[in-house]
Design a protein around this motif. Structure first.
Motif, PDB file in Angstrom:
ATOM      1  N   ILE A 119      40.322  39.956  37.002  1.00 45.85           N
ATOM      2  CA  ILE A 119      41.315  40.339  37.995  1.00 45.85           C
ATOM      3  C   ILE A 119      41.131  41.791  38.427  1.00 45.85           C
ATOM      4  O   ILE A 119      40.569  42.608  37.698  1.00 45.85           O
ATOM      5  N   ARG A 120      41.585  42.064  39.627  1.00 48.03           N
ATOM      6  CA  ARG A 120      41.838  43.419  40.084  1.00 48.03           C
ATOM      7  C   ARG A 120      43.230  43.399  40.702  1.00 48.03           C
ATOM      8  O   ARG A 120      43.674  42.366  41.219  1.00 48.03           O
ATOM      9  N   ALA A 121      43.930  44.503  40.669  1.00 53.45           N
ATOM     10  CA  ALA A 121      45.287  44.538  41.215  1.00 53.45           C
ATOM     11  C   ALA A 121      45.584  45.940  41.714  1.00 53.45           C
ATOM     12  O   ALA A 121      45.464  46.915  40.970  1.00 53.45           O
ATOM     13  N   PRO A 139      45.800  52.454  45.088  1.00 54.26           N
ATOM     14  CA  PRO A 139      45.913  52.690  43.646  1.00 54.26           C
ATOM     15  C   PRO A 139      45.994  51.399  42.846  1.00 54.26           C
ATOM     16  O   PRO A 139      46.679  50.445  43.241  1.00 54.26           O
ATOM     17  N   SER A 140      45.306  51.365  41.721  1.00 56.84           N
ATOM     18  CA  SER A 140      45.304  50.195  40.859  1.00 56.84           C
ATOM     19  C   SER A 140      46.516  50.222  39.930  1.00 56.84           C
ATOM     20  O   SER A 140      47.000  51.282  39.538  1.00 56.84           O
ATOM     21  N   ILE A 141      47.011  49.029  39.583  1.00 52.13           N
ATOM     22  CA  ILE A 141      48.067  48.951  38.571  1.00 52.13           C
ATOM     23  C   ILE A 141      47.477  48.692  37.194  1.00 52.13           C
ATOM     24  O   ILE A 141      48.210  48.585  36.212  1.00 52.13           O
ATOM     25  N   LEU A 142      46.143  48.578  37.124  1.00 52.52           N
ATOM     26  CA  LEU A 142      45.462  48.367  35.850  1.00 52.52           C
ATOM     27  C   LEU A 142      44.859  49.676  35.358  1.00 52.52           C
ATOM     28  O   LEU A 142      44.434  50.525  36.159  1.00 52.52           O
ATOM     29  N   VAL A 143      44.811  49.856  34.061  1.00 51.74           N
ATOM     30  CA  VAL A 143      44.184  51.031  33.477  1.00 51.74           C
ATOM     31  C   VAL A 143      42.676  50.953  33.722  1.00 51.74           C
ATOM     32  O   VAL A 143      42.053  49.904  33.533  1.00 51.74           O
ATOM     33  N   GLY A 144      42.082  52.065  34.167  1.00 47.84           N
ATOM     34  CA  GLY A 144      40.641  52.089  34.372  1.00 47.84           C
ATOM     35  C   GLY A 144      40.266  52.157  35.838  1.00 47.84           C
ATOM     36  O   GLY A 144      41.075  52.511  36.700  1.00 47.84           O
ATOM     37  N   ASP A 145      39.024  51.807  36.134  1.00 50.01           N
ATOM     38  CA  ASP A 145      38.453  51.874  37.473  1.00 50.01           C
ATOM     39  C   ASP A 145      39.004  50.747  38.346  1.00 50.01           C
ATOM     40  O   ASP A 145      38.889  49.570  38.009  1.00 50.01           O
ATOM     41  N   ALA A 146      39.594  51.110  39.503  1.00 53.60           N
ATOM     42  CA  ALA A 146      40.184  50.109  40.390  1.00 53.60           C
ATOM     43  C   ALA A 146      39.144  49.140  40.925  1.00 53.60           C
ATOM     44  O   ALA A 146      39.477  48.017  41.302  1.00 53.60           O
ATOM     45  N   GLY A 147      37.887  49.530  40.958  1.00 54.76           N
ATOM     46  CA  GLY A 147      36.852  48.665  41.497  1.00 54.76           C
ATOM     47  C   GLY A 147      36.241  47.730  40.481  1.00 54.76           C
ATOM     48  O   GLY A 147      35.438  46.859  40.836  1.00 54.76           O
ATOM     49  N   GLN A 148      36.605  47.874  39.227  1.00 57.80           N
ATOM     50  CA  GLN A 148      36.008  47.076  38.158  1.00 57.80           C
ATOM     51  C   GLN A 148      36.911  45.904  37.782  1.00 57.80           C
ATOM     52  O   GLN A 148      38.038  46.118  37.322  1.00 57.80           O
ATOM     53  N   PRO A 149      36.486  44.652  37.947  1.00 53.90           N
ATOM     54  CA  PRO A 149      37.294  43.507  37.515  1.00 53.90           C
ATOM     55  C   PRO A 149      37.538  43.542  36.012  1.00 53.90           C
ATOM     56  O   PRO A 149      36.642  43.886  35.237  1.00 53.90           O
ATOM     57  N   PRO A 151      39.770  41.698  32.424  1.00 49.10           N
ATOM     58  CA  PRO A 151      40.354  40.453  31.908  1.00 49.10           C
ATOM     59  C   PRO A 151      41.813  40.297  32.341  1.00 49.10           C
ATOM     60  O   PRO A 151      42.477  41.273  32.707  1.00 49.10           O
ATOM     61  N   VAL A 152      42.306  39.082  32.285  1.00 56.09           N
ATOM     62  CA  VAL A 152      43.686  38.799  32.679  1.00 56.09           C
ATOM     63  C   VAL A 152      44.681  39.648  31.904  1.00 56.09           C
ATOM     64  O   VAL A 152      45.693  40.093  32.447  1.00 56.09           O
ATOM     65  N   ASP A 153      44.398  39.892  30.616  1.00 57.75           N
ATOM     66  CA  ASP A 153      45.340  40.643  29.789  1.00 57.75           C
ATOM     67  C   ASP A 153      45.040  42.136  29.768  1.00 57.75           C
ATOM     68  O   ASP A 153      45.433  42.856  28.845  1.00 57.75           O
ATOM     69  N   ALA A 154      44.377  42.634  30.806  1.00 56.92           N
ATOM     70  CA  ALA A 154      44.070  44.063  30.881  1.00 56.92           C
ATOM     71  C   ALA A 154      45.353  44.877  30.887  1.00 56.92           C
ATOM     72  O   ALA A 154      46.375  44.473  31.473  1.00 56.92           O
ATOM     73  N   ALA A 155      45.303  46.040  30.246  1.00 57.10           N
ATOM     74  CA  ALA A 155      46.468  46.916  30.186  1.00 57.10           C
ATOM     75  C   ALA A 155      46.828  47.430  31.576  1.00 57.10           C
ATOM     76  O   ALA A 155      45.958  47.697  32.408  1.00 57.10           O
ATOM     77  N   THR A 156      48.114  47.551  31.835  1.00 57.41           N
ATOM     78  CA  THR A 156      48.596  48.079  33.104  1.00 57.41           C
ATOM     79  C   THR A 156      49.046  49.525  32.929  1.00 57.41           C
ATOM     80  O   THR A 156      49.336  49.970  31.819  1.00 57.41           O
ATOM     81  N   LEU A 181      41.696  37.378  41.930  1.00 56.82           N
ATOM     82  CA  LEU A 181      41.205  36.612  40.792  1.00 56.82           C
ATOM     83  C   LEU A 181      39.789  36.146  41.100  1.00 56.82           C
ATOM     84  O   LEU A 181      39.502  35.695  42.211  1.00 56.82           O
ATOM     85  N   SER A 182      38.904  36.261  40.112  1.00 57.04           N
ATOM     86  CA  SER A 182      37.520  35.840  40.299  1.00 57.04           C
ATOM     87  C   SER A 182      36.968  35.300  38.991  1.00 57.04           C
ATOM     88  O   SER A 182      37.582  35.448  37.922  1.00 57.04           O
ATOM     89  N   MET A 183      35.787  34.671  39.085  1.00 58.28           N
ATOM     90  CA  MET A 183      35.144  34.119  37.902  1.00 58.28           C
ATOM     91  C   MET A 183      33.644  34.011  38.170  1.00 58.28           C
ATOM     92  O   MET A 183      33.224  33.609  39.262  1.00 58.28           O
ATOM     93  N   ASP A 184      32.861  34.398  37.200  1.00 54.72           N
ATOM     94  CA  ASP A 184      31.407  34.323  37.337  1.00 54.72           C
ATOM     95  C   ASP A 184      30.991  32.861  37.481  1.00 54.72           C
ATOM     96  O   ASP A 184      31.379  32.004  36.678  1.00 54.72           O
ATOM     97  N   SER A 185      30.192  32.582  38.508  1.00 53.56           N
ATOM     98  CA  SER A 185      29.761  31.199  38.746  1.00 53.56           C
ATOM     99  C   SER A 185      28.936  30.647  37.592  1.00 53.56           C
ATOM    100  O   SER A 185      28.842  29.438  37.406  1.00 53.56           O
TER     101      SER A 185
END
Length: 209
Positions: A119-121, A139-149, A151-156, A181-185
């Motif tokens: 995910i990215r958000a 701005p991202s609501i997830l901790v870390g790089d906004a451009g990096q997908p 996991p679903v349970d990533a810290a906010t 939401l994305s997933m590696d093919s």
């Protein structure tokens, strides 16, 4: 005042997203019922939309709420899915709202499949929610790089989103959370229909003052 918002979003991974809103059903005792009625009688509230502001709702429940997204991972293997959640203070809500979104969790479906969903958000005041939204510097609501997908349970992030106050006659300016939401093919996990959820807590900014 503290409320919880529950929005049911059904993500159709075809040409468009189909969304619907629904209130959380929570068992309450008599004391909780009384407090709930007090919340509902207040003029301060927050509205939500999952269709870019076409329709708005203001379900108020102080005893639990979440933003659930149902997704079929078979479609995620070929294209990302995007789901907006737009929030605003309602007419006559004369105080800002603070919104905290907690980390996501799997509610229903295959855990092995959910582990491979990414995910990215981000948040935006423009209301857009599509691939270009993530290239705009929002701005991202997830901790870390906004451009990096992640996991679903990533810290906010711990800092709340701020919904500006409304006036006596107009609703407050909307703020949109855009979820990708994305997933590696090539993921070896079996395809599954997943129900994912992000808890949302909304607090009146001037509570306690």
């Amino acid at each position: 005042m503290r409320i919880r918002h529950a929005a049911t979003a059904l993500v159709a991974l075809g040409s468009a997203s189909a969304c619907a809103l629904g209130a959380t059903l929570v068992m309450q005792d008599r004391g909780e019922d009384a407090r709930e009625q007090a919340l509902r009688s207040s003029s301060w509230s927050v509205q939500a939309s999952t269709d870019f502001g076409t329709t708005w709702t203001a379900p108020i429940s102080s005893y639990g709420g979440h933003f659930p997204v149902r997704v079929d991972t078979a479609a995620l293997r070929t294209r990302s899915a995007y789901q907006p959640l737009t929030l605003r203070t309602s007419v006559d809500s004369l105080a800002d709202a603070h919104v905290v979104i907690d980390r996501g969790a799997l509610v229903e479906g295959d855990p092995a499949t959910a582990a491979d969903v990414r995910i990215r958000a981000v948040t935006t005041s423009g209301g857009a929610c599509a691939a270009p939204t993530f290239a705009s510097g929002a701005p991202s609501i997830l901790v870390g790089d906004a451009g990096q997908p992640e996991p679903v349970d990533a810290a906010t992030v711990g800092q709340p989103l701020v919904l500006p106050a409304a006036t006596r006659t107009t609703a407050g300016p909307p703020v949109t959370v855009c979820l990708e939401l994305s997933m590696d093919s090539a993921s070896p996990a079996p395809d599954s229909v997943l129900m994912l959820a992000w808890p949302i807590e909304i607090t009146r900014a001037d509570a306690g003052t």
